[in-house]
Design a protein around this motif. Structure first.
Motif, PDB file in Angstrom:
ATOM      1  N   ARG A  68     137.016  54.725  27.319  1.00 20.64           N
ATOM      2  CA  ARG A  68     136.162  54.638  28.514  1.00 20.64           C
ATOM      3  C   ARG A  68     135.276  55.881  28.650  1.00 20.64           C
ATOM      4  NH1 ARG A  68     140.700  51.893  30.484  1.00 20.64           N
ATOM      5  NH2 ARG A  68     141.719  53.798  31.182  1.00 20.64           N
ATOM      6  N   SER A 127     132.554  55.808  25.956  1.00 20.44           N
ATOM      7  CA  SER A 127     131.565  54.777  26.283  1.00 20.44           C
ATOM      8  C   SER A 127     130.592  55.291  27.345  1.00 20.44           C
ATOM      9  CB  SER A 127     132.280  53.517  26.771  1.00 20.44           C
ATOM     10  OG  SER A 127     131.343  52.514  27.075  1.00 20.44           O
ATOM     11  N   ALA A 128     131.138  55.930  28.373  1.00 20.47           N
ATOM     12  CA  ALA A 128     130.280  56.478  29.434  1.00 20.47           C
ATOM     13  C   ALA A 128     129.354  57.558  28.883  1.00 20.47           C
ATOM     14  CB  ALA A 128     131.149  57.045  30.562  1.00 20.47           C
ATOM     15  N   ASP A 170     126.605  55.970  26.852  1.00 17.54           N
ATOM     16  CA  ASP A 170     125.630  55.293  27.721  1.00 17.54           C
ATOM     17  C   ASP A 170     124.649  56.282  28.336  1.00 17.54           C
ATOM     18  OD1 ASP A 170     126.803  52.866  27.169  1.00 17.54           O
ATOM     19  OD2 ASP A 170     127.880  52.713  29.079  1.00 17.54           O
ATOM     20  N   GLU A 171     125.104  57.514  28.565  1.00 18.36           N
ATOM     21  CA  GLU A 171     124.250  58.555  29.149  1.00 18.36           C
ATOM     22  C   GLU A 171     123.279  59.150  28.137  1.00 18.36           C
ATOM     23  OE1 GLU A 171     127.061  61.446  30.454  1.00 18.36           O
ATOM     24  OE2 GLU A 171     127.797  60.222  32.115  1.00 18.36           O
ATOM     25  N   ASP A 189     121.135  58.986  24.146  1.00 18.95           N
ATOM     26  CA  ASP A 189     120.417  58.059  23.263  1.00 18.95           C
ATOM     27  C   ASP A 189     120.919  58.192  21.825  1.00 18.95           C
ATOM     28  OD1 ASP A 189     119.397  60.532  22.648  1.00 18.95           O
ATOM     29  OD2 ASP A 189     117.309  59.867  22.573  1.00 18.95           O
ATOM     30  N   GLU A 211     118.463  52.382  20.770  1.00 20.80           N
ATOM     31  CA  GLU A 211     118.268  51.307  21.741  1.00 20.80           C
ATOM     32  C   GLU A 211     119.046  50.037  21.416  1.00 20.80           C
ATOM     33  OE1 GLU A 211     116.544  51.501  24.652  1.00 20.80           O
ATOM     34  OE2 GLU A 211     116.399  53.636  24.155  1.00 20.80           O
ATOM     35  N   GLU A 237     121.941  47.207  20.223  1.00 20.63           N
ATOM     36  CA  GLU A 237     123.314  46.941  20.631  1.00 20.63           C
ATOM     37  C   GLU A 237     124.303  47.507  19.618  1.00 20.63           C
ATOM     38  OE1 GLU A 237     124.732  43.045  21.703  1.00 20.63           O
ATOM     39  OE2 GLU A 237     122.761  42.524  22.483  1.00 20.63           O
TER      40      GLU A 237
END
Length: 165
Positions: A58, A61-62, A65-66, A68, A72, A74
């Motif tokens: 978790r 992942s966070a 996500d913050e 790059d 871009e 998936e």
């Protein structure tokens, strides 16, 4: 995965993994069809149970996500541990494998299967199983003598407590 991307991901993720009390062992980005899979392997001296893996997953992942760092497109994040037949590459890997049976590829040629008894800065003290009724012997192996080492899975090993009973 390019070296630059690998280094960038390691710089981004390693402090977070370390803050969770784990070591970042490996990072790999693989393409599976049109999708990418980011595999992160973590471990610690005490192991990593499912709750710790979920917590670090978790957090990673966070963090991803913050940033790059993965671009871009998936991707799927997979976080796990090294597995039963892990390669031993670092000193800490050998320490964690103390008591385990390991298959060594030797610099002098040939292979050796032995149990790690003790690890120090220079090498390993091993127990070489006896063959055809002979007793096990001990052997010292220096790290420079090891080309490759992999933990072996043992299905029928008797626990030392059971042997003494």
């Amino acid at each position: 995965m390019s070296t630059t991307q690998s280094e960038r991901l390691r710089e981004l993720l390693e402090p977070l993994v370390t803050s969770q009390g784990l070591d970042l062992e490996e990072i790999a980005v693989d393409s599976v069809g049109r999708k990418r899979v980011l595999r992160v392997v973590v471990d610690s001296d005490t192991g990593a149970d499912l709750d710790r893996i979920a917590d670090v997953s978790r957090a990673l992942s966070a963090r991803l996500d913050e940033s790059d760092a993965m671009g871009e497109g998936e991707y799927t994040l997979e976080v796990g541990t090294p597995g039963a037949e892990r390669l031993l590459r670092e000193h800490r890997h050998y320490v964690r494998a103390t008591g385990r049976l390991v298959k060594f590829q030797l610099a002098e040629g040939g292979e050796l299967v032995a149990r790690i008894l003790e690890v120090d800065d220079e090498g390993l003290d091993l127990e070489v199983p006896g063959v055809k009724g002979r007793k096990a012997t001990t052997r010292r192996l220096g790290f420079p003598d090891v080309v490759k080492a992999r933990v072996q899975v043992e299905f029928n090993r008797k626990d030392q407590k059971e042997e003494g009973a």
